[in-house]
Scaffold this motif. Structure first.
Motif, short mmCIF file in Angstrom:
data_model
loop_
_atom_site.label_atom_id
_atom_site.label_comp_id
_atom_site.label_asym_id
_atom_site.label_seq_id
_atom_site.Cartn_x
_atom_site.Cartn_y
_atom_site.Cartn_z
N TRP A 81 1.72 0.99 -1.80
CA TRP A 81 1.27 2.06 -2.67
C TRP A 81 2.16 3.26 -2.42
CZ3 TRP A 81 -1.87 -0.85 0.49
CH2 TRP A 81 -2.86 -1.63 -0.12
N ASN A 83 3.84 7.22 -4.43
CA ASN A 83 3.85 8.14 -5.57
C ASN A 83 5.26 8.62 -5.90
OD1 ASN A 83 4.13 9.86 -3.36
ND2 ASN A 83 2.76 11.42 -4.18
N SER A 91 0.59 3.93 -16.26
CA SER A 91 -0.42 4.87 -16.76
C SER A 91 -0.89 5.89 -15.72
CB SER A 91 -1.63 4.10 -17.31
OG SER A 91 -2.26 3.36 -16.29
N THR A 92 -0.79 5.55 -14.44
CA THR A 92 -1.21 6.47 -13.39
C THR A 92 -0.03 7.19 -12.74
OG1 THR A 92 -1.19 4.63 -11.81
CG2 THR A 92 -3.31 5.19 -12.83
N HIS A 93 1.12 7.18 -13.43
CA HIS A 93 2.35 7.81 -12.92
C HIS A 93 2.05 9.18 -12.33
CE1 HIS A 93 6.56 8.94 -12.71
NE2 HIS A 93 6.24 10.08 -13.30
N HIS A 95 1.55 7.63 -9.36
CA HIS A 95 0.85 6.74 -8.44
C HIS A 95 0.91 5.30 -8.95
CE1 HIS A 95 -0.67 10.50 -6.85
NE2 HIS A 95 -0.98 10.82 -8.09
N HIS A 96 1.31 4.38 -8.07
CA HIS A 96 1.42 2.98 -8.46
C HIS A 96 1.40 2.08 -7.23
CE1 HIS A 96 5.52 4.43 -7.74
NE2 HIS A 96 5.80 3.20 -7.35
N PRO A 106 -0.66 0.14 -12.12
CA PRO A 106 -1.34 1.43 -11.91
C PRO A 106 -2.14 1.40 -10.61
CG PRO A 106 -1.68 0.63 -14.15
CD PRO A 106 -1.03 -0.49 -13.38
N SER A 107 -2.37 2.58 -10.06
CA SER A 107 -3.08 2.66 -8.78
C SER A 107 -3.98 3.88 -8.73
CB SER A 107 -2.08 2.73 -7.64
OG SER A 107 -2.74 2.93 -6.41
N THR A 108 -5.15 3.69 -8.13
CA THR A 108 -6.07 4.81 -7.88
C THR A 108 -5.90 5.37 -6.47
OG1 THR A 108 -7.81 3.30 -7.16
CG2 THR A 108 -7.79 3.92 -9.50
N ARG A 110 -4.65 7.48 -3.47
CA ARG A 110 -4.06 8.81 -3.30
C ARG A 110 -3.94 9.21 -1.83
NH1 ARG A 110 -3.85 7.38 -7.80
NH2 ARG A 110 -4.32 8.51 -9.71
N ASP A 114 -8.40 5.88 0.48
CA ASP A 114 -8.32 5.02 -0.69
C ASP A 114 -7.72 3.66 -0.34
OD1 ASP A 114 -9.36 7.10 -2.22
OD2 ASP A 114 -7.41 7.67 -3.05
#
Length: 124
Positions: A81, A83, A91-93, A95-96, A106-108, A110, A114
């Motif tokens: 993971w 950034n 879509s979460t650029h 963060h991936h 995509p990644s949640t 942070r 997490d």
């Protein structure tokens, strides 16, 4: 928050994980406002989670850059993971995650909390 306080906080977060076996986590403080934390967390499954965070400490802690890499017991990458700004179509650029299949998703994620919540996806 001081760099040493943040370092202690990360040690506590890792040790509270049910997957935790051991840890080596160091930090170096730059100017008063920033620090770099890196190291590894050995998991009971034999996996190793490598961590690296660059933080802005003031006015409140902010992880400006991060990388967390999970390797299996044979040192094969399971997931990473980060950034870094090199996948703008995600879509979460920025963060991936990079999975072992070489896919980028995509990644949640942070922060270390997490990542630790993601471990059940990869550890049986």
């Amino acid at each position: 928050m001081e760099a040493s306080e943040y370092h202690e906080q990360l040690l506590d977060v890792a040790a509270a994980s049910p997957y935790f076996e051991s840890i080596s986590l160091d930090y170096s403080a730059g100017a008063e406002e920033d620090c770099y934390v890196r190291g590894w967390i050995r998991l009971l499954s034999g996996h190793t989670l490598y961590t690296a965070e660059y933080l802005k400490l003031k006015p409140t802690p902010l992880i400006a850059k991060y990388r967390y890499q999970l390797l299996d017991a044979d040192n094969n990458q399971v997931c990473r993971w980060d950034n870094a700004h090199h996948h703008p179509a995600i879509s979460t650029h920025p963060h991936h995650e990079h999975l072992a299949d070489q896919g980028i998703y995509p990644s949640t994620v942070r922060n270390l909390d997490d990542v630790l919540l993601q471990l059940p996806r990869f550890i049986a």
